[in-house]
Design an enzyme around this catalytic site. Structure first.
Site, PDB file in Angstrom:
ATOM      1  N   LYS A   1       1.059  -2.722   6.512  1.00 13.72           N
ATOM      2  CA  LYS A   1       1.237  -2.687   5.229  1.00 13.72           C
ATOM      3  C   LYS A   1       2.880  -2.548   5.118  1.00 13.72           C
ATOM      4  CE  LYS A   1      -2.405  -3.705   3.315  1.00 13.72           C
ATOM      5  NZ  LYS A   1      -2.636  -4.936   2.636  1.00 13.72           N
TER       6      LYS A   1
ATOM      7  N   SER B   1       0.846  -1.216  -0.134  1.00  9.54           N
ATOM      8  CA  SER B   1      -0.093  -0.087  -0.079  1.00  9.54           C
ATOM      9  C   SER B   1       0.891   1.292  -0.022  1.00  9.54           C
ATOM     10  CB  SER B   1      -0.859  -0.196   1.201  1.00  9.54           C
ATOM     11  OG  SER B   1      -1.483   1.160   1.224  1.00  9.54           O
TER      12      SER B   1
ATOM     13  N   TYR C   1      -2.846   0.641  10.363  1.00 10.44           N
ATOM     14  CA  TYR C   1      -2.989   0.391   9.342  1.00 10.44           C
ATOM     15  C   TYR C   1      -1.414   0.297   8.200  1.00 10.44           C
ATOM     16  CZ  TYR C   1      -4.435  -0.458   4.345  1.00 10.44           C
ATOM     17  OH  TYR C   1      -4.488  -1.026   3.154  1.00 10.44           O
TER      18      TYR C   1
END
Length: 305
Positions: A172, A143, A168
């Site tokens: 990633k 990402s 998050y």
């Protein structure tokens, strides 16, 4: 861009019942590959299979139950996968995106890192022997969020002050550190298996083709979509780098595939640049050790090749 990569392959896609995973599965099926829909919910897997067959009547599909937030489920899934025959590619797509409160996996790891990274780390280690006979690939879903993330230098899985967005990004970055480090270790071991990282850019459900059985109805006004297309793309387009990374004939281990447009937000799939932090082998080694300890899965790379 070719997604065939030669003869039809068997590709396992985690999180194949919605979003990027669904569109990747549909595209792979359309290209003639056998797709294993690896999902947490049997009902959603059945809905995804119905939708794919509606759009690809000749689709060759199988289902596999796996809850990446529970390592017992991961082990059971790896055992079941062994009975399905040779595997050419494992697409580690499933993930948790955001949680307003801190939540944990069945083994006590923060949910986003535990699902997005640790669950896939364990699954990859357990499935790796199935990929060796086919000189297969592992594809990791990265990402652009990794650009703003960092991991603790003493305990890479440590959360500290919880922030959904920050966590998050950490998950990633962990995925990408693992994917690039796995490529190095596979090469060092002389293994024929390759490891590739791919990302979808900014992929929005509102710009995706309608799939009523697997995606909620769009709530955004239609007039907003032309503006969104200036900086984003649908999840179908976002899935293309994952699909190409899985079966493209020109893909090499250690590469990073994503949209080639401005800031890697949208555009055709191409080899793109990751931030140097995603290639930090010292941090990757720390993460690898911590992931082995918490998952109980060790990679027998010295036995490969």
């Amino acid at each position: 861009m070719s997604t065939e990569g030669g003869a039809p392959k068997t590709v396992v896609v985690t999180g194949a019942s919605a979003g990027l995973g669904y569109h990747a599965a549909e595209q792979l099926a359309r290209a003639g590959h056998r797709v294993v829909l690896a999902t947490r919910s049997p009902d959603r897997a059945a809905a995804a299979e119905r939708s794919i067959r509606q759009h690809v009547p000749t689709a060759d599909l199988a289902q596999l139950h796996v809850d990446l937030a529970d390592l017992d489920s991961v082990r059971a899934a790896a055992d079941a996968l062994g009975a399905l025959g040779p595997v050419d590619a494992l697409v580690n797509n499933a993930g948790v995106v955001g949680s307003s409160t801190e939540r944990f996996t069945a083994q006590g790891v923060e949910l986003q890192v535990g699902t997005n990274h640790v669950g896939h780390f364990a699954l990859t280690g357990l499935v790796l022997p199935l990929l060796e006979p086919t000189a297969g690939r592992v594809v990791h879903l990265g990402s652009i969020a990794h650009r703003w993330a960092s991991l603790d230098h003493t305990d890479p899985l440590r959360v500290g002050h919880y922030s959904s967005y920050r966590q998050y990004g950490r998950s990633k970055l962990a995925v990408m550190l693992f994917g690039f480090e796995l490529a190095e270790r596979l090469a060092d071991a002389g293994s024929p298996v390759s490891s590739v990282v791919a990302h979808p850019g900014l992929a929005l459900e509102a710009l995706s083709p309608a799939r009523p059985d697997v995606a909620p109805a769009r709530s955004e006004p239609g007039w907003t979509r032309p503006g969104q297309r200036l900086y984003a793309q649908g999840k179908d387009a976002g899935a293309l780098p994952l699909v190409h990374a899985a079966v493209g004939g020109d893909v090499r281990s250690g590469e990073y595939w994503g949209p080639s447009g401005p800031f890697q937000l949208r555009g055709p799939a191409s080899v793109v640049r990751a931030e140097p932090r995603a290639h930090d082998r010292t941090q990757a080694a720390r993460l690898w050790r911590a992931s082995e300890q918490v998952s109980g899965v060790a990679f027998a790379l010295d036995a490969l090749g």
